[in-house]
Design a protein around this motif. Structure first.
Motif, PDB file in Angstrom:
ATOM      1  N   TYR A   1     -11.048 -38.271  28.083  1.00 52.32           N
ATOM      2  CA  TYR A   1     -10.592 -39.539  27.769  1.00 52.32           C
ATOM      3  C   TYR A   1     -11.681 -40.530  27.304  1.00 52.32           C
ATOM      4  CZ  TYR A   1      -5.456 -37.178  28.178  1.00 52.32           C
ATOM      5  OH  TYR A   1      -4.782 -36.508  27.968  1.00 52.32           O
ATOM      6  N   THR A   2     -11.482 -41.293  26.240  1.00 50.04           N
ATOM      7  CA  THR A   2     -12.540 -42.304  25.854  1.00 50.04           C
ATOM      8  C   THR A   2     -11.725 -43.698  27.096  1.00 50.04           C
ATOM      9  OG1 THR A   2     -10.917 -42.931  24.223  1.00 50.04           O
ATOM     10  CG2 THR A   2     -12.968 -42.020  23.971  1.00 50.04           C
ATOM     11  N   HIS A   3     -10.338 -43.930  27.815  1.00 51.62           N
ATOM     12  CA  HIS A   3     -10.153 -44.961  28.172  1.00 51.62           C
ATOM     13  C   HIS A   3      -9.916 -46.167  27.470  1.00 51.62           C
ATOM     14  CE1 HIS A   3      -8.725 -42.048  31.670  1.00 51.62           C
ATOM     15  NE2 HIS A   3     -10.032 -41.473  31.653  1.00 51.62           N
ATOM     16  N   ALA A   4     -10.567 -46.326  25.790  1.00 48.98           N
ATOM     17  CA  ALA A   4     -10.473 -47.737  25.986  1.00 48.98           C
ATOM     18  C   ALA A   4      -9.001 -48.557  25.815  1.00 48.98           C
ATOM     19  CB  ALA A   4     -10.403 -47.517  24.548  1.00 48.98           C
TER      20      ALA A   4
ATOM     21  N   GLY B   1     -11.367 -32.101  23.791  1.00 47.69           N
ATOM     22  CA  GLY B   1     -10.977 -32.912  23.311  1.00 47.69           C
ATOM     23  C   GLY B   1     -11.713 -34.125  23.882  1.00 47.69           C
ATOM     24  N   ILE B   2     -12.037 -34.939  22.896  1.00 51.84           N
ATOM     25  CA  ILE B   2     -12.112 -36.368  23.021  1.00 51.84           C
ATOM     26  C   ILE B   2     -11.430 -37.605  22.450  1.00 51.84           C
ATOM     27  CG2 ILE B   2     -14.168 -38.528  23.082  1.00 51.84           C
ATOM     28  CD1 ILE B   2     -15.117 -35.528  24.486  1.00 51.84           C
ATOM     29  N   CYS B   3     -10.549 -37.913  23.106  1.00 58.70           N
ATOM     30  CA  CYS B   3      -8.875 -38.846  22.738  1.00 58.70           C
ATOM     31  C   CYS B   3      -8.758 -39.843  23.362  1.00 58.70           C
ATOM     32  CB  CYS B   3      -7.889 -37.465  22.622  1.00 58.70           C
ATOM     33  SG  CYS B   3      -7.801 -35.977  21.781  1.00 58.70           S
ATOM     34  N   ASN B   4      -8.719 -40.978  23.077  1.00 62.09           N
ATOM     35  CA  ASN B   4      -8.011 -41.779  24.229  1.00 62.09           C
ATOM     36  C   ASN B   4      -6.409 -41.788  24.037  1.00 62.09           C
ATOM     37  OD1 ASN B   4      -8.891 -44.794  24.475  1.00 62.09           O
ATOM     38  ND2 ASN B   4      -7.644 -45.438  22.874  1.00 62.09           N
ATOM     39  N   VAL B   5      -5.862 -41.295  23.398  1.00 62.16           N
ATOM     40  CA  VAL B   5      -4.503 -41.763  23.940  1.00 62.16           C
ATOM     41  C   VAL B   5      -4.190 -40.724  24.792  1.00 62.16           C
ATOM     42  CG1 VAL B   5      -1.808 -41.320  23.115  1.00 62.16           C
ATOM     43  CG2 VAL B   5      -3.974 -42.635  21.604  1.00 62.16           C
ATOM     44  N   VAL B   6      -3.915 -40.647  26.251  1.00 61.99           N
ATOM     45  CA  VAL B   6      -4.143 -39.774  26.664  1.00 61.99           C
ATOM     46  C   VAL B   6      -2.779 -39.289  26.959  1.00 61.99           C
ATOM     47  CG1 VAL B   6      -2.927 -40.083  30.080  1.00 61.99           C
ATOM     48  CG2 VAL B   6      -4.745 -41.672  28.663  1.00 61.99           C
ATOM     49  N   GLY B   7      -2.009 -37.485  26.973  1.00 58.55           N
ATOM     50  CA  GLY B   7      -1.140 -36.858  26.501  1.00 58.55           C
ATOM     51  C   GLY B   7      -0.997 -36.565  25.356  1.00 58.55           C
TER      52      GLY B   7
END
Ligand code: G6P
Length: 613
Positions: free
Chosen positions: A394-397, A376-382
């Motif tokens: 995580y993308t950490h944007a 999974g490549i996602c921005n919203v943590v959790g």
């Protein structure tokens, strides 16, 4: 879609809920409603934005230290006051707010009607609260047990909160398929519930992400979490890594502009600590843990929706060029219903800003059932997608609030580039010199974005010329074909101008018929293997009197006399050019939308987190 907030504690519930709803408005803004408990239950609902609800409640009794609120993206029933949440049970004793869709609501409704229930709204949600009361009436079960029993009868997705007029101090929440975060307040008995952590962050950083199929029960100041099968669960308390200033506009007129200008930092954060161009090291836990698997994968399938799907298309070029593994890119919504042929040596890469998109979640479930490995490549943590995937990054944007995705897209491409290089390294498809060349160029991207952002004034001038047109065409080839799609999507999303993105060479198979002297055509003509071919495509547009706005590499003046407008973009590697080329297209759509008087951050009919299929 739909945002929910609830509060129980000693503070004024109304203020917390209204503020929280405003933070969640990106999830839907068709209507808003609130229920407050203070001896009696008071409900206020209003079509439109949360500000309309505030006007509705002005001068009314809004006291109470317990309550819940909802901002709606309409699915069942038009967006009017009646269909707004909260909804009440038959007796009016129970109230519910809901995010998701109850698929078997028609059947349940018929059964309830036979048992004397009548309904006020056209929503699926109202059926659920009637069902819960019906269970209570026919079984004498207490509320929490009746909720468990009713939830077992429904198909579909939900995040719900329920309040009871007769049980003040009692709040029940549950989730399946739609997100719900629980904040643990600083005082005993104080709890916050919300669709994401943004309404909670200023009160506490201690949160519990409710898992699918879990029910949270607050009673007499105590919290109990159970599975839907009535088994007590041990909650996992996490610390929020989110700050309040990330949720503010910080002096910009819109979140979208702030987020466009944040890209030097968001890109930096997406690779910070992960790559080291001096040693050629890449530190990504998922790649290390799945080393054996990645060595042998035969196929990569990238899935996503909207802008995230476009990031997948860019990654198709990246992965095939750098790793030589065959790649397929799929809309999650198509993939999930296609009965795809999957093998254990396939790697599925699910891309999502929110981590909550219903179709992407369902596609992941399907892929896992069929034995594939999911990253999974996602921005919203959790969020749900990282929790459901085998591994990922995580993308950490940082929080992206503007409904149209900007910084999340460029961060997705950056992280996908890192993964592509990581896999290339594992499989030996690139040598260390090639790897280091990409690494050191990635490190320069934030600076180059700073430079691309200096184009803002020039792009505003272009927007002034073109904000009145009815159509736009975007053309690109290779790595920049998906950028053309993304440029067109940004424009239609926020300015409501019809726009199409096309592979430049495909134009002659259809869209060329649309070209005349009124038609602006944005052509991505930065340095690439196909540069000469793109120039030929520009000639074809000019021969039909189209207006060409060309993106070229800095210092290239070869098109100055051929095209109408030139935008110079800093030079970079072709595989990283989508990141830089996206910036002026984001700015163009932004300025055009502002000049047209559109609501840039909350465009009509859209929502940021699409939790219905
Ligand atoms: C919605 C948003 C888009 C986003 C898409 C996929 O349509 O408005 O900006 O690209 O959903 O969302 P995801 O969170 O999965 O990236």
């Amino acid at each position: 879609m739909c945002g929910i907030v609830a509060y129980i504690g000693n503070k004024n519930a109304y203020d917390i809920i209204i503020k929280g709803l405003k933070r969640l408005e990106y999830r839907g803004y068709d209507s808003a409603g609130i229920a407050l408990l203070n001896g009696d239950m008071r409900i206020f609902k209003k079509q439109g934005k949360v500000s309309n609800l505030e006007t509705e409640t002005a001068g009314k009794d809004i006291s109470g230290t317990m309550g819940m609120g909802h901002t709606r993206w309409a699915t069942h029933g038009e967006p009017n006051d009646t269909n707004s949440h909260p909804h009440l049970s038959q007796s009016g004793d129970l109230a519910i707010i809901h995010n998701g869709i109850i698929e078997n609501y028609v059947t349940l409704k018929k059964g309830l009607e036979l048992r004397g229930h009548s309904f006020q709204s056209q929503t699926d949600t109202e059926i659920l609260i009637h069902l819960i009361e019906d269970v209570m009436n026919h079984t004498n079960l207490p509320l929490a047990d009746a909720v468990l029993s009713a939830l077992k009868q429904i198909n579909g997705a939900y995040a719900i909160v329920i309040l009871s007029r007769n049980n003040p101090e009692h709040l029940i929440a549950a989730r399946k398929g739609s997100p719900l975060v629980l904040g643990l307040g600083k005082e005993r008995g104080e709890f916050f519930f919300a669709s994401d952590a943004t309404p909670i962050v200023e009160y506490t950083n201690q949160v519990i992400y409710l898992n699918d199929g879990e029910v949270a029960i607050v009673e007499n100041k105590e919290l109990l979490i159970k599975s839907i099968d009535n088994v007590i669960q041990v909650p996992y308390v996490e610390e929020l890594a989110l700050s309040l200033d990330q949720l503010e506009k910080g002096g910009y007129p819109h979140f979208m502009l702030k987020e466009i200008f944040e890209q030097p930092r968001s890109i930096f954060d997406s690779f910070r600590g992960r790559l080291d161009s001096k040693t050629g090291e890449l530190h990504m836990k998922s790649l290390e843990e799945y080393y054996d698997k990645l060595k042998d994968i035969k196929r990569l399938i990238l899935i996503g929706c909207g802008t995230s799907w476009h990031a997948g298309l860019v990654a198709e070029y990246l992965f095939e060029e750098l790793t030589r593994i065959p790649v397929e890119v799929e809309y999650a919504s198509e993939f999930r219903y296609r009965n795809p042929v999957l093998y254990a040596d396939d790697l599925i890469v699910a891309i999502s800003q929110s981590g909550e998109t219903a179709d992407t979640l369902a596609a992941i479930e399907l892929a896992k059932r069929k034995g594939a490995t999911v990253f999974g490549i996602c921005n919203v943590v959790g969020s749900s997608i990282p929790r459901m995937s085998h591994a990922g990054a995580y993308t950490h944007a940082g929080p992206e609030i503007g409904v149209a995705s900007t910084k999340a897209f460029t961060a997705q491409i950056t992280v996908l580039t890192l993964i592509a290089i990581g896999i290339a390294k594992i499989r030996g498809s690139l040598n260390i010199k090639q790897i280091n060349a990409v690494y050191s160029e990635i490190e320069k991207i934030p600076q180059k974005i700073e430079k691309a952002l200096l184009l803002n004034d020039k792009i505003l001038e272009l927007a002034k010329l073109f904000h009145g047109v009815g159509n736009f065409l975007y053309l690109g080839r290779g790595y920049n074909f998906p950028v053309a799609l993304e440029g067109a999507l940004k424009l239609k999303e926020i300015s409501y101008i019809h726009a199409e993105g096309y592979p430049a060479a495909e134009m002659k198979h259809g869209p060329i018929a649309l070209i005349d002297k009124e038609m602006p055509v944005v052509v991505i003509a930065t340095n690439s293997e196909h540069y000469e071919k793109v120039v030929s495509n520009i000639q074809e547009v000019k021969a039909r009197k189209g207006i060409v706005i060309a993106l070229v590499t800095e210092g290239n003046h070869g098109l100055d006399t051929l095209v109408d407008h030139v935008i110079e973009i800093p030079e970079t590697l072709e595989c990283l050019s989508p990141i830089l080329n996206t910036i002026p297209l984001q700015l163009l759509s932004y300025h055009i939308a502002v000049l047209r008087g559109c609501n840039v951050d909350q465009p009509r009919n859209l929502a940021k987190s699409v939790t219905v299929e």
